[in-house]
Design an enzyme around this catalytic site. Structure first.
Site, PDB file in Angstrom:
ATOM      1  N   ASP A 135     -30.856 -16.861   2.940  1.00 56.69           N
ATOM      2  CA  ASP A 135     -32.080 -16.163   2.569  1.00 56.69           C
ATOM      3  C   ASP A 135     -31.908 -14.650   2.644  1.00 56.69           C
ATOM      4  O   ASP A 135     -30.982 -14.138   3.275  1.00 56.69           O
ATOM      5  CB  ASP A 135     -33.252 -16.609   3.449  1.00 56.69           C
ATOM      6  CG  ASP A 135     -32.980 -16.418   4.931  1.00 56.69           C
ATOM      7  OD1 ASP A 135     -31.821 -16.584   5.358  1.00 56.69           O
ATOM      8  OD2 ASP A 135     -33.921 -16.098   5.684  1.00 56.69           O
TER       9      ASP A 135
ATOM     10  N   GLU B 129     -33.294 -18.134   7.654  1.00 55.65           N
ATOM     11  CA  GLU B 129     -32.867 -17.672   8.981  1.00 55.65           C
ATOM     12  C   GLU B 129     -33.660 -16.454   9.425  1.00 55.65           C
ATOM     13  O   GLU B 129     -33.827 -16.220  10.623  1.00 55.65           O
ATOM     14  CB  GLU B 129     -31.366 -17.336   8.969  1.00 55.65           C
ATOM     15  CG  GLU B 129     -30.774 -17.068  10.349  1.00 55.65           C
ATOM     16  CD  GLU B 129     -30.996 -15.652  10.853  1.00 55.65           C
ATOM     17  OE1 GLU B 129     -31.055 -15.459  12.091  1.00 55.65           O
ATOM     18  OE2 GLU B 129     -31.120 -14.720  10.021  1.00 55.65           O
TER      19      GLU B 129
END
Length: 388
Positions: A79, A137
């Site tokens: 991400d 994350e």
């Protein structure tokens, strides 16, 4: 293993192209669609067994080796962050206000390259390899805990993860065992006072003054309530109240973060914060609302597995280039994997002033030396072949 290393070297340019494609097309936490689809397609073409939508947007690949041995899991996150990319490079983010400012594109490309290199010698691999491609994350509650709950570690003996680190030059690897990163929690406090005219404070309950006392009093927790041998941190990051010269506001808002290692200290910090907030409000005739949000748990690197990674890294980059990374109070949800099974998280240098890879993580001009992907990949490959 050496053949896998050679294959990794041969596909380095492909890894660079993957990384730059991901960098130009970043996706925010929990909103990843293109990236997991790309990962799944790439792994499928390698003949790797693929599960999608693991714990949300996660992707898990399984490569079955041709020889008996352990099952080793490798993890990479994918991400991005809500930051405007300010780099002057050809692969600058195409998405306004979103960029890979923490190296997750590097992590993903490195692991896809690792998967391709290992697939080329799968008949020689002892045991199995699980490739954990994790979403979210950067944003609590994170993707790791959901992926673990969804079975990404089922049948896995050990798990390893890497993070590119611009504070170390490319060519270096940093390791450390025990607690290396903190549990990260957040608090939001609303002080409910009684507003009025600034010239008539005696008719009011001033939440701004009460909040000022509270900001100071909260520091008392770490300095006087927590065992000084136990790491703990409390930071107030925002304090907002009022917007006029001559008005006492109704409310004040305080928000901040708490970081700890020890589980009991984590509970104590929450309890002490709520107690001090409540008593401060009572002292000044206000009411108070406290929202306390649990973030990631603390990251504990298992000593045996960390020593193993250290020895592998020394073989690959030389003993002089493997250093100890001091523990810090940052958060990392790889913690959930090593909370479930043995493993270790290590850092791979990516700093290089020659290409302007000097800016810290989460900076609008963040970039890293892409050669760090080769080091990450080789350590991953070695972890698979030697840990039997």
């Amino acid at each position: 293993m050496e053949k896998a290393f050679e294959h990794l070297e041969k596909i380095y340019q492909e890894m660079v192209e993957i990384r730059r494609d991901l960098h130009m097309n970043p996706e925010l936490s929990f909103k990843e669609e293109r990236t997991p689809a790309f990962i799944a397609d790439y792994l499928n073409k390698l003949g790797i067994e693929v599960r999608t939508k693991v714990g949300g947007n996660g992707v898990v690949g399984l490569l079955r080796g041709g020889k008996p041995g352990k099952t080793i899991a490798l993890r990479a996150d994918f991400d991005a962050l809500p930051i405007e990319d300010e780099k002057d490079v050809d692969y600058k983010s195409k998405v306004p206000g979103v960029m890979h400012a923490c190296g997750h594109d590097i992590h993903t490309a490195a692991m896809l390259g690792t998967a391709k290199a290992l697939s080329s010698v799968k008949d020689q691999i002892p045991g199995n390899v699980v490739f954990i491609h994790q979403h979210a994350e950067e944003l609590a509650p994170g993707g790791a805990v959901a992926m673990v709950e969804d079975g990404c570690l089922d049948g896995v003996d050990e798990v390893y993860g890497a993070h590119v680190e611009v504070n170390y030059p490319v060519g270096q690897v940093a390791v450390n065992d025990g607690y290396v990163q903190a549990a990260s929690d957040a608090f939001d406090i609303t002080i409910n006072g009684k507003g009025g005219h600034a010239a008539e404070p005696h008719w009011c309950v001033d939440p701004l003054v009460i909040g000022s006392h509270l900001v100071v009093d909260l520091q008392h927790i770490v300095s006087r309530r927590i065992d000084p041998l136990q790491p703990a941190l409390l930071t107030v990051g925002a304090f907002n109240s009022g917007d006029a010269h001559n008005v006492i506001p109704d409310k004040a808002y305080i928000k901040g973060t708490v970081r700890t290692y020890d589980k009991e200290v984590r509970v104590q910090m929450e309890n002490e914060l709520k107690l001090i907030a409540q008593k401060t409000a009572e002292k000044y005739r206000a009411s108070i609302d406290v929202e306390y949000s649990k973030g990631f748990i603390s990251l504990y690197n298992h000593p045996k597995e960390t020593q193993y990674i250290k020895e592998l890294a020394q073989e690959i980059v030389g003993e002089e280039n493997v250093v100890r990374k001091p523990a810090d109070m940052g958060g990392e949800d790889f913690a959930y994997y090593v909370d479930a099974i043995p493993g270790s998280f290590f850092w791979v240098g990516g700093g290089n002033p020659a290409i302007d890879a000097i800016y810290p993580h989460h900076h609008p001009k963040f970039d890293v030396d892409e050669k760090s992907m080769l080091i990450t990949g080789k350590i991953f490959i070695a972890a698979v072949f030697k840990n039997q």
